[in-house]
Write a protein that holds these residues in place. Structure first.
Motif, PDB file in Angstrom:
ATOM      1  N   PRO A   1       0.710  -1.041   0.082  1.00  0.00           N
ATOM      2  CA  PRO A   1      -0.082   0.064   0.084  1.00  0.00           C
ATOM      3  C   PRO A   1       0.761   1.351   0.094  1.00  0.00           C
ATOM      4  CG  PRO A   1      -0.086  -0.985   2.044  1.00  0.00           C
ATOM      5  CD  PRO A   1       0.573  -1.881   1.361  1.00  0.00           C
ATOM      6  N   GLN A   2       0.369   2.361  -0.481  1.00  0.00           N
ATOM      7  CA  GLN A   2       1.079   3.634  -0.452  1.00  0.00           C
ATOM      8  C   GLN A   2       0.981   4.315   0.824  1.00  0.00           C
ATOM      9  OE1 GLN A   2      -0.110   6.496  -3.584  1.00  0.00           O
ATOM     10  NE2 GLN A   2      -0.375   4.953  -5.206  1.00  0.00           N
ATOM     11  N   ARG A   3       0.143   4.074   1.432  1.00  0.00           N
ATOM     12  CA  ARG A   3      -0.173   4.250   2.930  1.00  0.00           C
ATOM     13  C   ARG A   3      -0.863   3.417   3.677  1.00  0.00           C
ATOM     14  NH1 ARG A   3      -1.930  10.804   1.548  1.00  0.00           N
ATOM     15  NH2 ARG A   3      -0.793  10.815  -0.345  1.00  0.00           N
ATOM     16  N   GLN A   4      -0.589   3.460   5.085  1.00  0.00           N
ATOM     17  CA  GLN A   4      -1.197   2.782   6.078  1.00  0.00           C
ATOM     18  C   GLN A   4      -1.658   3.794   7.141  1.00  0.00           C
ATOM     19  OE1 GLN A   4       1.273  -0.654   6.889  1.00  0.00           O
ATOM     20  NE2 GLN A   4      -0.257  -1.968   6.112  1.00  0.00           N
ATOM     21  N   VAL A   5      -2.847   3.771   7.400  1.00  0.00           N
ATOM     22  CA  VAL A   5      -3.167   4.956   8.490  1.00  0.00           C
ATOM     23  C   VAL A   5      -3.962   3.982   9.805  1.00  0.00           C
ATOM     24  CG1 VAL A   5      -4.656   6.832   9.030  1.00  0.00           C
ATOM     25  CG2 VAL A   5      -3.611   6.432   6.777  1.00  0.00           C
ATOM     26  N   VAL A   6      -3.360   4.395  10.848  1.00  0.00           N
ATOM     27  CA  VAL A   6      -3.759   3.699  12.081  1.00  0.00           C
ATOM     28  C   VAL A   6      -4.598   4.745  12.938  1.00  0.00           C
ATOM     29  CG1 VAL A   6      -3.556   2.584  14.363  1.00  0.00           C
ATOM     30  CG2 VAL A   6      -2.113   1.990  12.117  1.00  0.00           C
ATOM     31  N   VAL A   7      -5.927   4.654  13.145  1.00  0.00           N
ATOM     32  CA  VAL A   7      -6.932   5.934  13.886  1.00  0.00           C
ATOM     33  C   VAL A   7      -6.842   5.058  15.426  1.00  0.00           C
ATOM     34  CG1 VAL A   7      -9.024   6.778  14.101  1.00  0.00           C
ATOM     35  CG2 VAL A   7      -8.222   6.176  11.781  1.00  0.00           C
TER      36      VAL A   7
ATOM     37  N   GLN B   1     -11.596  10.527  10.310  1.00  0.00           N
ATOM     38  CA  GLN B   1     -10.203  11.134  11.114  1.00  0.00           C
ATOM     39  C   GLN B   1      -9.024  10.773  10.371  1.00  0.00           C
ATOM     40  OE1 GLN B   1     -11.238  12.994  13.686  1.00  0.00           O
ATOM     41  NE2 GLN B   1     -13.138  12.041  12.908  1.00  0.00           N
ATOM     42  N   ALA B   2      -9.090   9.904   9.386  1.00  0.00           N
ATOM     43  CA  ALA B   2      -7.966   9.658   8.418  1.00  0.00           C
ATOM     44  C   ALA B   2      -7.821  10.589   7.111  1.00  0.00           C
ATOM     45  CB  ALA B   2      -8.128   8.113   7.809  1.00  0.00           C
ATOM     46  N   HIS B   3      -8.770  11.619   7.280  1.00  0.00           N
ATOM     47  CA  HIS B   3      -8.776  12.641   5.951  1.00  0.00           C
ATOM     48  C   HIS B   3      -7.490  13.309   5.736  1.00  0.00           C
ATOM     49  CE1 HIS B   3      -9.798  16.361   3.982  1.00  0.00           C
ATOM     50  NE2 HIS B   3     -10.640  15.659   3.570  1.00  0.00           N
ATOM     51  N   ASP B   4      -6.963  13.803   6.894  1.00  0.00           N
ATOM     52  CA  ASP B   4      -5.707  14.599   6.603  1.00  0.00           C
ATOM     53  C   ASP B   4      -4.454  13.457   6.090  1.00  0.00           C
ATOM     54  OD1 ASP B   4      -6.949  16.859   7.167  1.00  0.00           O
ATOM     55  OD2 ASP B   4      -6.415  16.841   9.067  1.00  0.00           O
ATOM     56  N   ALA B   5      -4.726  12.355   6.807  1.00  0.00           N
ATOM     57  CA  ALA B   5      -3.533  11.499   6.329  1.00  0.00           C
ATOM     58  C   ALA B   5      -3.411  10.850   5.082  1.00  0.00           C
ATOM     59  CB  ALA B   5      -3.554  10.218   7.571  1.00  0.00           C
ATOM     60  N   LEU B   6      -4.708  10.953   4.485  1.00  0.00           N
ATOM     61  CA  LEU B   6      -4.907  10.685   3.079  1.00  0.00           C
ATOM     62  C   LEU B   6      -4.972  11.781   1.895  1.00  0.00           C
ATOM     63  CD1 LEU B   6      -7.557   7.781   3.593  1.00  0.00           C
ATOM     64  CD2 LEU B   6      -5.139   7.396   3.190  1.00  0.00           C
ATOM     65  N   ALA B   7      -4.574  12.880   2.551  1.00  0.00           N
ATOM     66  CA  ALA B   7      -4.767  14.218   1.749  1.00  0.00           C
ATOM     67  C   ALA B   7      -3.757  13.764   0.241  1.00  0.00           C
ATOM     68  CB  ALA B   7      -4.384  15.235   2.309  1.00  0.00           C
ATOM     69  N   GLY B   8      -4.398  14.120  -1.057  1.00  0.00           N
ATOM     70  CA  GLY B   8      -3.671  13.637  -2.063  1.00  0.00           C
ATOM     71  C   GLY B   8      -3.542  12.340  -2.481  1.00  0.00           C
TER      72      GLY B   8
ATOM     73  N   VAL C   1       3.252   0.936  16.708  1.00  0.00           N
ATOM     74  CA  VAL C   1       3.206   1.020  15.534  1.00  0.00           C
ATOM     75  C   VAL C   1       4.499   1.862  14.899  1.00  0.00           C
ATOM     76  CG1 VAL C   1       0.822   0.605  14.941  1.00  0.00           C
ATOM     77  CG2 VAL C   1       1.767   3.210  15.126  1.00  0.00           C
ATOM     78  N   ALA C   2       5.226   2.186  16.044  1.00  0.00           N
ATOM     79  CA  ALA C   2       6.316   3.089  15.357  1.00  0.00           C
ATOM     80  C   ALA C   2       7.509   2.252  14.716  1.00  0.00           C
ATOM     81  CB  ALA C   2       7.161   3.744  16.840  1.00  0.00           C
ATOM     82  N   GLY C   3       7.781   2.733  13.696  1.00  0.00           N
ATOM     83  CA  GLY C   3       8.877   2.157  12.879  1.00  0.00           C
ATOM     84  C   GLY C   3       8.145   1.252  11.681  1.00  0.00           C
ATOM     85  N   THR C   4       6.920   1.174  11.674  1.00  0.00           N
ATOM     86  CA  THR C   4       5.998   0.349  10.740  1.00  0.00           C
ATOM     87  C   THR C   4       5.863   1.095   9.631  1.00  0.00           C
ATOM     88  OG1 THR C   4       3.925   0.696  11.550  1.00  0.00           O
ATOM     89  CG2 THR C   4       5.005  -1.117  12.561  1.00  0.00           C
ATOM     90  N   GLY C   5       5.967   2.599   9.704  1.00  0.00           N
ATOM     91  CA  GLY C   5       5.724   3.281   8.367  1.00  0.00           C
ATOM     92  C   GLY C   5       4.268   3.765   8.469  1.00  0.00           C
ATOM     93  N   ALA C   6       3.399   3.123   9.498  1.00  0.00           N
ATOM     94  CA  ALA C   6       2.265   3.646   9.552  1.00  0.00           C
ATOM     95  C   ALA C   6       1.844   5.180   9.981  1.00  0.00           C
ATOM     96  CB  ALA C   6       1.234   2.757  10.406  1.00  0.00           C
ATOM     97  N   ILE C   7       0.775   5.833   9.579  1.00  0.00           N
ATOM     98  CA  ILE C   7       0.499   7.355   9.924  1.00  0.00           C
ATOM     99  C   ILE C   7      -0.437   7.080  10.950  1.00  0.00           C
ATOM    100  CG2 ILE C   7      -0.431   9.345   9.208  1.00  0.00           C
ATOM    101  CD1 ILE C   7       0.641   8.664   6.312  1.00  0.00           C
ATOM    102  N   VAL C   8      -0.365   7.957  12.245  1.00  0.00           N
ATOM    103  CA  VAL C   8      -1.370   7.737  13.203  1.00  0.00           C
ATOM    104  C   VAL C   8      -2.117   8.937  12.850  1.00  0.00           C
ATOM    105  CG1 VAL C   8      -1.750   8.000  15.686  1.00  0.00           C
ATOM    106  CG2 VAL C   8       0.290   6.569  14.575  1.00  0.00           C
TER     107      VAL C   8
ATOM    108  N   GLU D   1      -1.473   5.829  23.467  1.00  0.00           N
ATOM    109  CA  GLU D   1      -0.116   5.895  23.642  1.00  0.00           C
ATOM    110  C   GLU D   1       0.540   4.754  23.466  1.00  0.00           C
ATOM    111  OE1 GLU D   1      -2.135   7.010  25.720  1.00  0.00           O
ATOM    112  OE2 GLU D   1      -1.816   9.263  26.117  1.00  0.00           O
ATOM    113  N   GLN D   2      -0.117   3.539  23.693  1.00  0.00           N
ATOM    114  CA  GLN D   2       0.567   2.182  23.449  1.00  0.00           C
ATOM    115  C   GLN D   2       0.395   1.828  22.170  1.00  0.00           C
ATOM    116  OE1 GLN D   2      -1.590  -0.567  26.091  1.00  0.00           O
ATOM    117  NE2 GLN D   2      -1.194   0.308  27.828  1.00  0.00           N
ATOM    118  N   VAL D   3      -0.735   2.247  21.494  1.00  0.00           N
ATOM    119  CA  VAL D   3      -0.862   1.773  20.159  1.00  0.00           C
ATOM    120  C   VAL D   3       0.404   2.508  19.167  1.00  0.00           C
ATOM    121  CG1 VAL D   3      -2.382   1.926  18.153  1.00  0.00           C
ATOM    122  CG2 VAL D   3      -3.243   1.279  20.272  1.00  0.00           C
ATOM    123  N   GLU D   4       0.292   3.894  19.488  1.00  0.00           N
ATOM    124  CA  GLU D   4       1.448   4.626  18.577  1.00  0.00           C
ATOM    125  C   GLU D   4       2.833   4.105  19.087  1.00  0.00           C
ATOM    126  OE1 GLU D   4       0.805   8.660  20.514  1.00  0.00           O
ATOM    127  OE2 GLU D   4      -0.684   8.982  19.037  1.00  0.00           O
TER     128      GLU D   4
END
Length: 431
Positions: free
Chosen positions: A30-36, A70-77, A48-55, A42-45
């Protein structure tokens, strides 16, 4: 879950549920992975640190539709397709994800693709009413369904695929006019002006976890499938139901695994290895022809060479055993290298820790370490050397030398008999 650990971080096969899901999705490049994230973010962040996922943060929990928004901004463009998955539904395969995306791109271009399933007991799941082509005519929550609708066995998993160009436009159109005052993601399916489609998968793939009981059930399903996979690939499991794999266990062909063996994360086993009953392996590598156990423990960093032997009640940690080396009984070998053909006698310990630091022991090829020996690291035993039983070795031992570290044996004739007579006399005097 009644736990201080975030639900999606509870492990299945040694890996947090959320990371299972990210790994499966990652197989699609995938081009992006977003975790809401929301509560317990804090535990989830950190996970996923180091996985490349956007929080993305859902500060208020106002429903599944609100969460996706809530993923709107992370998927901009981003102008591709979006898969919407759930962190507590960890077993969805990359193949099923791909099938959802393929259906979204079919010529009829549905606005959304919903993943459906047919459980043995449909219970209170929401129902999907669809025609023969999989076009959804109605999605209805169980509590709102008629008797005829409740008789339908096709249920809604909640997982969905939507084009990014449609997703947020659709989310803007749903309301929260319901008892909970929440924005529900499935409501986008029934909005006027378009159609949506459903594809089906097996119920096990969309099993969700909301309790420790359900977590154990998902673990059991994962393990059952992994055992079958291992046996199809040429592994003999003597009692399959007693063997437990980790998510990344690698086994070669003609490996034999006896009952009650547990593989922790990070284990690789080559061809023609036997792992005897009640052994535990984690972070270890085992080369072809080696034998492990019974009742052996391989800890992280254990590197067992070809045709080496690790026997009963032996623990190996951060140590290399070269080809044909043997540690057969009741020993601890840590922070060490053991040369080819060396033989470590029963009860031998590498004393690798002084309470502050770890030190290494080097045992040369063909060396023989007698039973009940203590090798105080840093220690070097030369090739072909013999360490006599009961020795405490604190200095280097030259190649082909005999190391004998114990007091001379003294025998006192008749002493035991005289001792017993004296003690019995004292005992009788007190009677």
């Amino acid at each position: 879950m009644k736990s201080s650990l975030h639900k999606v971080l509870h492990p299945v096969a040694g890996r947090p549920m959320l990371l299972h899901l990210l790994a499966s999705a990652g197989a699609l490049s995938p081009q992006r992975q977003v975790v809401v994230v929301g509560a317990g973010r804090e535990q989830v962040e950190q996970a996923v640190a180091g996985t490349g996922a956007i929080v993305a943060v859902q500060a208020q929990q106002l429903g599944t539709g609100h969460a996706v928004a809530q993923a709107h901004d992370a998927l901009a463009g981003f102008a591709g397709d979006v898969l919407i998955l759930y962190g507590d539904v960890p077993l969805v395969s990359a193949g099923t994800m791909r099938a959802m995306l393929d259906r979204l791109s079919r010529g009829d271009e549905p606005r959304a693709v919903v993943l459906g399933f047919r459980p043995d007991d449909a219970a209170a799941y929401g129902r999907i009413i669809a025609d023969g082509q999989g076009i959804i005519e109605k999605m209805v929550e169980f509590k709102d369904a008629s008797e005829a609708e409740r008789a339908v066995t096709l249920c809604n998993s909640g997982l969905m695929a939507v084009r990014s160009t449609d997703l947020f436009v659709l989310l803007d159109q749903i309301g929260n006019q319901n008892a909970a005052g929440e924005y529900y993601l499935p409501d986008i399916v029934m909005l006027p002006g378009g159609t949506s489609a459903v594809i089906e998968t097996d119920a096990w793939e969309v099993a969700g976890v909301n309790s420790r009981i359900e977590l154990a059930g998902v673990e059991a399903m994962w393990q059952a499938r992994r055992r079958n996979e291992a046996m199809r690939d040429g592994v003999t499991l003597v009692a399959p139901e007693t063997v437990f794999f980790a998510h990344d266990t690698v086994l070669g062909r003609d490996v034999v695994v006896e009952p009650n063996v547990v593989f922790g994360p990070g284990v690789t086993v080559a061809d023609d290895v036997v792992i005897y009953a009640f052994s535990h392996l984690e972070g270890a590598s085992v080369a072809s022809g080696a034998a492990i156990g019974p009742y052996a423990r391989l800890r992280p960093g254990a590197d067992i060479g070809p045709n080496a032997k690790v026997g009963n009640f032996v623990e190996i940690k951060k140590a290399r055993l070269d080809e044909g080396a043997k540690v057969n009984h009741l020993s601890y070998i840590g922070d060490a290298s053991v040369g080819a053909g060396a033989n470590i006698g029963a009860g031998t310990i590498t004393c690798n820790y002084d309470g502050f630091f770890k030190y290494k022991t080097q045992i040369g090829a063909g060396a023989f370490i007698g039973s009940n020996s203590a090798l105080v690291a840093p220690a070097t035993i030369g090739a072909g050397a013999i360490v006599a039983a009961g020795s405490v070795v604190t200095k280097p031992v030259e190649a082909d030398a005999l190391c004998l570290v114990r007091p001379a044996q003294v025998g006192k004739a008749g002493w035991a008999k005289r001792f017993r007579e004296r003690m019995m006399a004292r005992k009788n005097a007190k009677a």
